[in-house]
Structures are given as C-alpha cells and as structure tokens.
Scaffold this active site. Structure first.
Site, PDB file in Angstrom:
ATOM      1  N   ASP A 212      45.435  50.788  35.803  1.00 60.68           N
ATOM      2  CA  ASP A 212      46.575  50.800  36.755  1.00 60.68           C
ATOM      3  C   ASP A 212      47.178  49.406  36.828  1.00 60.68           C
ATOM      4  OD1 ASP A 212      43.786  50.640  38.361  1.00 60.68           O
ATOM      5  OD2 ASP A 212      45.214  49.221  39.182  1.00 60.68           O
ATOM      6  N   ASP A 214      47.637  47.758  39.687  1.00 60.24           N
ATOM      7  CA  ASP A 214      47.321  47.237  41.016  1.00 60.24           C
ATOM      8  C   ASP A 214      48.569  47.399  41.914  1.00 60.24           C
ATOM      9  OD1 ASP A 214      45.190  46.403  42.610  1.00 60.24           O
ATOM     10  OD2 ASP A 214      45.909  44.350  42.663  1.00 60.24           O
TER      11      ASP A 214
HETATM   12  N1  LIG Z   1      43.430  47.784  40.849  1.00 60.77           N
HETATM   13  C1  LIG Z   1      42.112  47.604  40.796  1.00 60.77           C
HETATM   14  N2  LIG Z   1      41.505  46.725  41.615  1.00 60.77           N
HETATM   15  C2  LIG Z   1      40.165  46.539  41.542  1.00 60.77           C
HETATM   16  N3  LIG Z   1      39.358  47.200  40.709  1.00 60.77           N
HETATM   17  C3  LIG Z   1      39.922  48.085  39.885  1.00 60.77           C
HETATM   18  N4  LIG Z   1      39.386  48.881  38.954  1.00 60.77           N
HETATM   19  C4  LIG Z   1      40.383  49.605  38.409  1.00 60.77           C
HETATM   20  N5  LIG Z   1      41.576  49.291  38.976  1.00 60.77           N
HETATM   21  C5  LIG Z   1      41.308  48.339  39.893  1.00 60.77           C
END
Ligand SMILES: Nc1ncnc2[nH]cnc12
Ligand SMILES: CSC[C@H]1O[C@H](OP(=O)(O)O)[C@H](O)[C@@H]1O
Length: 290
Positions: A212, A214
């Site tokens: 992703d 974030d």
């Molecule tokens: N956005 C994210 N923040 C922290 N850990 C993750 N693992 C997968 N995506 C993440």
C-alpha cells in the site's frame, strides 16, 4: 553447501513455502520461550532450509507480541548463517508502488516496546549497526529478482525502512514526517529482528514487498487490512519465486559477510567475569569466543 545454513522468516501473507519438500516440524525450545511457531525444516530444490512464519501460521501474533529473541535464537541453534526476511510494507514514495520490491539497506527505529538485544544481565556487548543489512545477501536477492523479470514489478535496491510499533497504522502527520526524513517504506517488524540477527552473527536481509501507499498518499486516505490483503496474496506468490531463486544462488555461492564476525570486537565484559548464567544461556551465540 549441504548443511542447513539458510533460514527464511515469512511475514504477513507468507505463512508457508509451497515448494518445500521432505518437511519436518521442529518445536524448538529456547531460554526466551517458544518461537512464533514450529520451525519447518525441509529442502528447497535440494537445498536444506528452515522456514518460520513470523506471526504464526494463522497470524495470531501482533508485532509487539512477537518473540523476536526466541525466533533468532532458534535459527542460530539450528545452524542458520543467512536469514532472508520477507515482509509486507507500506510505501512512503510515489515511485515505490504497491507490488514493487524493496531491498532496504537502512532502518529507523520508531518502536517503543520491543527487546532488541540478547545482552544484559551481567554480559555486555555493543555490536556495530551502521550497515544493518548484509549487503552480500541483499545483492544475491537483487540478482535473483532481476533474473526473474517479474512483469510490472520494479526492484528498488536500497532504501530506508521505518519500523513503527503498531499495531495501528500511522497517522498522516507521522507518515508525512517519515517522508520528510527521506524514508522509503514502513513496517512493524524488521528492525528488532535485524539487530538480534547481527548479535547472533547471522547475515540478514529484508525482502520488502509493498502492499500500500500508507496514508500520506492523496489516493489512499487511510490504510486498511482489506486493502492490504489482496496485495499480500499476490506478493506471497512473488516472494516465493524470489526466495527459491535466491536460495539456489546462495547454495552455489554464499557471499562473505561481516555479520559472521559481528561479536569479534563487540563484547566488552571479559567472558570469564561475565554472569555465568547469562554466558551459558548465550552459548550458541558465543561458542567461538568461549
Ligand atoms: N502502511 C503500513 N504501515 C505499517 N506497516 C505496514 N505493513 C504493510 N503496510 C504497512
Ligand atoms: C498486515 S499489514 C501490517 C503487518 O504486516 C507487516 O508484517 P511483516 O513485516 O511480518 O510482513 C507489518 O510489519 C505489520 O506487522
């Protein structure tokens, strides 16, 4: 290389290696309690490896609950010298897109509630950690990824992994702060593991698989498990291909690693003056210095 020297820790989404043959489940006991799950010993295309599901095979352990010391101690006790960590991460850069692969070469520690050392209790050591990843092992991972020509997936060799406490994902302010630091990806697990592996003189490298963008990204207001899971499944397939190819290359030409002598100049307590209970407990790590 015929002996067991290669360990694999599978993170979110990677709970087993489908290609493992002649499997044996090992319930390893350690002074730190049981590891996250049984360690699975088997052969990957003829090379012995041991696999561990970091969060347990049913993903029952959250990052703060992970028995990092037991996991690394168990790997060391079984003779592991090279440890590949596969991990799900969020991207902090536009150019690092979901499903891409990153081989981080730096970490930033934002954890608060982890035990990241085997030392203390009458035996003190300070390992060097300026280069927290084994460049040789990361190099083999990079060559393996490049050789597979995975469609639509970019490889980012190098980058900084922010390790946050979790389990909640970041706030937008935090995510923007990490971006302003120039960090590349964010996860919740790899820094304590890398430190403990270095203390155990195991060469460690992270295969970070992006799930992703974030929450900083304008098209992704917030990260949700639902969003992450679809990409986790695709990443698990790709990760297994990369790990198989990496293991094949490692079995032919294991790289030299400074990590294999990490304790040579790190132990400050004279071992004959150290707490004997701690010294005995750490015997698998210390045996070449005793
Ligand atoms: N956005 C994210 N923040 C922290 N850990 C993750 N693992 C997968 N995506 C993440
Ligand atoms: C399921 S998304 C959050 C979760 O995934 C990552 O785990 P791992 O590094 O074991 O793949 C991240 O660190 C979080 O623990």
């Amino acid at each position: 290389m015929t002996d067991l020297k290669i360990g694999i820790i599978g993170g979110s989404g990677l709970y087993k290696m489908d290609a493992l043959q002649d499997i044996e489940e090992l319930q390893v006991d350690t002074p730190y309690g049981p590891p996250s799950d049984a360690l699975i010993r088997g052969n990957l295309d003829g090379t012995p490896v041991v696999f561990l599901a970091r969060h347990g095979r049913n993903h029952t352990l959250m990052p703060t609950e992970l028995p990092f010391r037991a996991n690394i101690y168990a790997m060391k006790s079984l003779g592991v010298e090279y440890l590949i960590s596969a991990s799900a991460v969020g991207s902090l850069k536009e150019a690092v897109k979901p499903l891409d692969m990153v081989l981080p070469d730096q970490f930033i520690d934002r954890t608060r509630n982890r035990i990241s050392t085997f030392f203390g209790e009458g035996l003190v050591a300070h390992i060097s950690f300026g280069d927290p990843v084994c460049n040789g092992l990361a190099g083999v991972l990079g060559e393996a990824i490049a050789s597979l020509n995975l469609p639509d997936i970019s490889l980012h060799q190098g980058g900084t992994y922010v390790c946050m406490e979790g389990p909640a994902f970041s706030t937008k302010a935090e995510s923007s702060l990490y971006r302003s630091w120039g960090a590349t990806v964010i996860g919740m697990t790899n820094l304590p593991e890398a430190k403990l592996a270095r203390e155990a003189e195991i060469a460690y490298a992270t295969l970070a698989l992006v799930t992703d963008y974030d929450c900083w990204h304008p098209d992704h207001d917030s990260v949700t498990v639902e969003m992450v899971i679809g990409n986790l499944q695709k990443n698990a397939v790709n990760a297994q291909r990369v790990i198989r190819e990496t293991v094949r290359r490692l079995s032919e030409a294991p790289p030299a690693s400074d990590a294999h002598d990490a304790l040579k100049f790190a132990i400050i307590t004279p071992l004959d003056k150290a707490n004997p209970t701690t010294r005995d407990k750490l015997a698998p790590l210390l045996k070449k210095y005793l």
